[in-house]
Design a protein around this motif. Structure first.
Motif, PDB file in Angstrom:
ATOM      1  N   ALA B 345       0.843  -1.194   0.000  1.00 52.48           N
ATOM      2  CA  ALA B 345       0.000   0.000   0.000  1.00 52.48           C
ATOM      3  C   ALA B 345       0.877   1.242   0.000  1.00 52.48           C
ATOM      4  O   ALA B 345       1.531   1.532   0.986  1.00 52.48           O
ATOM      5  N   CYS B 359      -5.192   4.004  -0.483  1.00 48.92           N
ATOM      6  CA  CYS B 359      -4.017   3.132  -0.473  1.00 48.92           C
ATOM      7  C   CYS B 359      -4.454   1.732  -0.850  1.00 48.92           C
ATOM      8  O   CYS B 359      -5.616   1.389  -0.736  1.00 48.92           O
ATOM      9  N   GLY B 360      -3.488   0.947  -1.282  1.00 49.51           N
ATOM     10  CA  GLY B 360      -3.771  -0.435  -1.657  1.00 49.51           C
ATOM     11  C   GLY B 360      -4.611  -0.492  -2.918  1.00 49.51           C
ATOM     12  O   GLY B 360      -4.547   0.392  -3.778  1.00 49.51           O
ATOM     13  N   GLY B 409      -7.749  -2.570   0.282  1.00 49.86           N
ATOM     14  CA  GLY B 409      -7.561  -1.164  -0.028  1.00 49.86           C
ATOM     15  C   GLY B 409      -8.484  -0.299   0.813  1.00 49.86           C
ATOM     16  O   GLY B 409      -9.501  -0.773   1.327  1.00 49.86           O
TER      17      GLY B 409
END
Lengths: 584, 477
Positions: B345, B359-360, B409
């Protein structure tokens, strides 16, 4: 307070043993170093001494059980549990009683004078350390395969500090990793012999400790780690190892981890950093960054590690367990022998003209098979000479008779018969090792492989059921097999199933050599040329015909002493052919 | 001539200085080359740091205006641009001189100048003072970063045409400004200028702002951007720009109405491109791809074994925190440690108002890859903290692997999303399950609770979301 005694580390590569006898029973009052178990391990039968003292409450193992290092063996009710740890340690010498104080002090003074620790090490046996209230030294324990030394980054204790077992006392940078070395002792630190920046070796004394008596607060003190040369005494090696009952102190894990990691790290190191680079990034594997990093450091692909956590999450422990499994299950690199993993060859043409020829089937097979055997088997070669003067006279005398039968009475034929008898007497020489199942396979037949030199290369036809045949029959069969080998008529199955192999280079000369064990067999007898030599007999030299023998064997299965006995048996049979009829 | 350096780092941005510092800490003798007097790079001198200083001011202004709704009225703010610029410069100076100090303390040798490559083990540096120094090295790390992409064929002078660097200088606050490019740089700088009282228009070639970012997150931002800006022209291209009296006449092709408009200034923020045109680099085996990125392996080593590359010049995403992480990987690999760049991430933050962070795995990526995911959303309307801030325009969502309920995520839009995303990074990196997030107690009343609540939504257990049945819990919130 109940304390658990877990099976301590027993030595390098020993992870378990079978309980032969339990030497104590519930209710017994035991002292430290008192033998508790008789344990049969891969290496030897050993008595396991206690590292705890008190009244046995419960015994958790039975005779015949297989116990792992770290497994709980028994629980004791600790003696003198009301006493305060600090008080004990202050007045320690009073409680130690016996000769401990004076001895320990003397030893300490002596050791202090030579802080390198190369001096006389504590005996590994039971009286090793003043059990309590005395002074003991903490030495750098084994840090891993091929790790002999490290640089001190930090010393985490100073004189006067009170250390507990498993408390990190020194931070060490080895060429493998930075490790925190935990103490194996509890007590007050007296002299610290190293400082940051020093290079220290395994076994070197780091500090001396006034041992504390096992008390409610502190875990039991234990004998200091034995000297690294463990072969000095047959007594079991009692290495410091946390018992599983210590979960409340997470620090205990540290030591375990570093130990478990070691073999893996050293293995992974050998193929160099390129191996770690070759492992592709695995961002999607359910493992924390630290766990991914650990796997990489160990040369493992974290994607291969089975996760034990929720939804297959991989923990540090999973990686270590997997590393251990990889090491134990595949003692050799999986690369095809002689092929991958071999360093790149230089361009020989730079230095002169060369010619490249494709290797033939037999040569390639031989190369693969021998490379496999070589890398798989830790083998030893033992040499001896047999006086075959008398045998040679007999051989010459009966040769025409055998020739009439269609064979040739050779030393090989006689040796094949002798070997068959010897394998009957020493069955492990015809055994095979099944590591996966942790079993030895004993065969109730004796088929002897005979190495034959042909223009295509080395072939090893197997002559079957030698033990049920006489030498004339054997001679005939060997002659046939050799002829078939040279005529390229041997089939693959005629070269399989040997129990033991003979390779006779005597026709070409030589004194001794080291044959490679023909896996999955465990022994091979090499024969060189018999020569007339002066031999001291009684009170003078006599010319005797001496036959050099070289026995290579798989040291995992066969011990050196047994190999010598086996070889002597063969020599005697050659020297006294009558024995064969007598015993064979 | 000096001795061979164990490591030369070219470029002292967040990648370069992190590399130099880490290497020095590992005991290597390090030379750091940069055109500026102190480390910091674009990020500190002309990027993240000065823009965030200005965005802080923009936030203050916008909240002061907003305060009217809470019964507090401020007079219209009076802006002293010179003072504002001086403060921003002071922020930059504080950061960069601090970094310079750290370099000195670590005994990193800094050379101010521009490097050229002689061969795989030698550089020359044209120094700031005017000399030239030959620098033999064992290993080099290229950390030269990136620069703003410019529009081709424009004859506009710097007075009218801004890029992200000159926009941060705020020579003056124009009457009106056209931002070309609806990416994060254009939106961040556009919102600064809007807060300073400038009439801002945004033109974006594609159908939406922040291409590539999940639409539901962008939607929340877009509503506010459209309120703050004079106009947002999507699916629209700039065809021509021409200097006229009093400004720049811009011709659009697309949904602009009218298709010709005059702006005081134009800010071009259409992306950045890697600075891989290092003289002499072609004398090594270093490979540069079509887009100008230097090819590297997981250790950040280029095809030339003695040369590594990190940061913007070594590939997307072009983010400072990715560069500094790569720096550590590269240096540790050089030091012989077994490491690889394998983050799960890398957080991205758009510092607009509201902020967007993720993120991710994003929902958009999952759809592109055909990866089946569950998405759990928690809208900030139900967040007590958001209500106290009078900023319920927010959304927190988790992208979840259906079989394992692992968090793959996290995406957040709302005030403070940039800070909140850090928890998402930890969850994704640690392979946390939604259950882990839901069972971790979050402080009340904070915006961080929205992360926990979105996990509860996934499990059908959210306190502040009413769901008649679990079956529908993970669809749309």
């Amino acid at each position: 307070m109940a304390i658990e005694f877990a099976l301590p580390e027993l030595g390098e590569n020993i992870t378990a043993g079978e309980v032969l006898r339990v030497l104590v029973k519930p209710g017994d009052v035991i002292g430290r170093d008192q033998p508790l178990l008789e344990l049969e391990t891969d290496k030897a039968t050993i008595e396991v001494p206690s590292t705890v003292a008190g009244r046995v409450q419960e015994i958790n193992v039975n005779e015949g059980d297989k116990v792992q290092v770290g497994q709980r063996v028994l629980t004791v009710e600790e003696a003198g549990k009301q006493e305060s740890g600090i008080g004990k340690q202050e007045s320690g010498t009073d409680d130690a009683g016996e000769a401990a104080p004076s001895r320990a002090t003397a030893a300490d003074a002596q050791e202090a004078a030579q802080p390198s620790g190369e001096g006389p090490a504590q005996p590994a046996g039971p009286p090793a350390a003043a059990p309590e209230g005395g002074v003991a030294e903490f030495k750098i324990p084994e840090l891993g395969e091929n790790v002999a030394a490290g640089d001190v980054l930090h010393v985490l204790v100073k004189p006067g500090d009170f250390v507990e077992r498993d408390q990190p006392v020194i931070e060490l940078e080895t060429d493998k990793a930075t490790v925190e070395v935990p103490s194996s002792l509890s007590g007050r630190v007296r002299d610290v012999h190293v400082k940051a920046g020093d290079t220290v070796k395994v076994g070197q004394v780091i500090f001396a400790v006034e041992l504390s008596k096992p008390a409610t607060a502190a875990p039991p003190a234990e004998a200091p780690p034995p000297p690294p040369d463990a072969d000095r005494a047959p007594a079991p090696v009692v290495a410091p190892s946390p018992s599983p009952g210590e979960t409340e102190r997470p620090r205990a894990e540290v030591f375990d981890i570093s130990r478990a990691v070691r073999p893996a790290a050293s293995r992974a190191d050998r193929p160099a950093a390129s191996r770690a680079e070759a492992i592709p990034p695995r961002p999607n594997v359910p493992a924390a960054p630290s766990v991914r990093r650990l796997a990489r450091e160990l040369g493992l692909d974290v994607g291969d590690v089975p996760g034990s956590g929720p939804a297959g999450r991989i923990s540090q422990a999973d990686v270590l367990a997997y590393a251990k499994q990889v090491i134990t299950s595949s003692p050799t690199p999986a690369a095809p022998p002689g092929a991958a993993g071999a360093p790149t060859l230089p361009d020989f043409a730079k230095w002169g003209e060369i010619d490249r020829k494709t290797i033939t089937g037999v040569r390639r097979k031989t190369a693969e098979h021998l490379a496999q055997a070589w890398s798989l088997i830790p083998s030893v070669t033992q040499c001896e000479k047999a006086d075959v003067t008398a045998l040679e006279a007999l051989r010459k005398r009966f040769a025409p008779q055998v020739e009439q039968a269609g064979g040739k009475l050779t030393v090989t034929a006689i040796l094949a018969k002798i070997l068959a008898a010897a394998v009957k007497a020493f069955p492990q020489f015809g055994a095979s090792l099944d590591l996966a199942r942790e079993e030895l396979i004993y065969k109730k037949y004796v088929h002897v492989g005979i190495a034959v030199d042909t223009d295509r290369g080395l072939l090893v036809p197997v002559v079957r059921h030698i033990d049920t045949k006489n030498i004339t029959q054997i001679a005939v069969e060997i002659a046939n097999a050799a002829q078939r080998a040279r005529d390229r008529k041997l089939t693959a199955d005629e070269m399989e199933g040997g129990t033991i192999t003979i390779t006779n280079l005597g026709g070409l000369g030589g004194t001794h050599f080291s044959p490679i064990v023909n896996w999955p067999e465990v022994a091979i007898l090499g024969v060189s040329r018999a020569r007339m030599e002066p031999v001291w007999v009684e009170d003078g030299f006599q010319p005797r015909l001496m036959l050099p023998l070289s026995l290579s064997y798989d040291h995992r299965v066969i011990d050196g002493a047994d190999a010598m006995r086996f070889l002597h048996w063969v020599v005697e049979a050659l020297e006294q052919p009558f024995l064969l009829t007598l015993q064979g | 001539m000096s001795n061979t350096a164990q490591l030369v780092v070219i470029g002292a941005g967040p990648g370069g200085y992190a590399a130099a510092f880490r290497a020095a800490d590992l005991g290597l003798n390090v030379v750091l080359i940069d055109e500026e007097a102190n480390p910091g790079g674009v990020c500190t001198y002309r990027g993240c740091i000065p823009s965030k200083a200005l965005l802080h001011v923009a936030k203050l202004l916008s909240e002061a205006r907003h305060a009217t709704a809470w019964g507090i009225e401020f007079p219209e703010p009076r802006l002293d641009v010179d003072k504002l610029r001086a403060w921003k410069d002071q922020v930059v100076a504080k950061q960069t001189s601090g970094l310079g100090q750290l370099a000195k303390l670590r005994k990193v040798r800094s050379i101010r100048g521009r490097a050229s490559v002689v061969d795989a083990h030698t550089l020359t540096v044209a120094t700031y003072e005017g000399g030239e120094e030959t620098l033999p090295f064992e290993t080099a790390i290229i950390a030269t970063g990136s620069r703003p992409t410019t529009l081709p064929n424009t004859s506009l002078g710097p007075e009218r045409l801004l890029d992200s660097t000159s926009a941060l200088e705020i020579a003056r606050v124009p009457k009106n400004l056209l931002v070309v490019g609806g990416g994060y740089i254009g939106l961040e700088l556009g919102s600064v200028y809007a807060a300073l009282g400038c009439e801002v228009s945004v033109v974006e070639m594609t159908a939406g702002l922040l291409p590539g970012v999940d639409r539901d997150l962008v939607q929340v931002l877009q509503e506010r951007v459209e309120r703050v800006c004079k106009s947002v022209m999507l699916d629209t291209k700039v065809v021509q720009m021409e200097e006229v009296v009093g400004g720049v006449k811009v011709t659009f092709d697309g949904r602009a109405n009218p298709s010709e408009q005059v702006f005081d200034q134009v800010l071009v923020a259409i992306g950045r491109k890697p600075n891989s045109e290092i003289p002499g680099l072609e004398r090594t085996r270093v490979e540069v791809d079509r887009r100008g990125f230097i090819g590297v392996n997981p250790q950040r080593r280029t095809a030339e074994p003695s040369i590594y590359a990190i940061g913007d010049v070594a590939g997307e995403p072009m983010l400072a925190h990715k560069a500094s992480h790569e720096a550590k990987i590269a240096v540790e690999a050089i030091a012989g440690r077994k490491v690889a760049f394998e983050p799960r991430a890398i957080p991205a933050v758009v510092f607009t108002d509201p902020e967007i962070a993720w993120c991710g795995l994003t929902e958009t990526e999952a759809a592109e890859q055909g990866t089946p995911v569950e998405v759990a959303k928690f809208r900030w309307g139900a967040s007590g903290r958001a209500t106290t801030l009078d900023r319920n325009d927010g959304l927190t969502k988790l992208v979840i692997e259906p079989k394992t309920e692992r968090v793959l995520g996290v995406g957040i839009v709302g005030v403070g999303a940039g800070e909140l995303i850090a928890e998402g990074v930890l969850a994704v990196e640690m392979a946390a399950l939604t259950r882990d997030v839901a069972l971790s107690i979050h402080p009340h009343p904070t915006l961080s609770e929205t992360v926990m609540e979105s996990a509860e939504v996934a499990l059908g257990e959210s306190t502040h979301v009413y769901r008649p049945k679990r079956a529908t819990a993970t669809s749309k919130a």
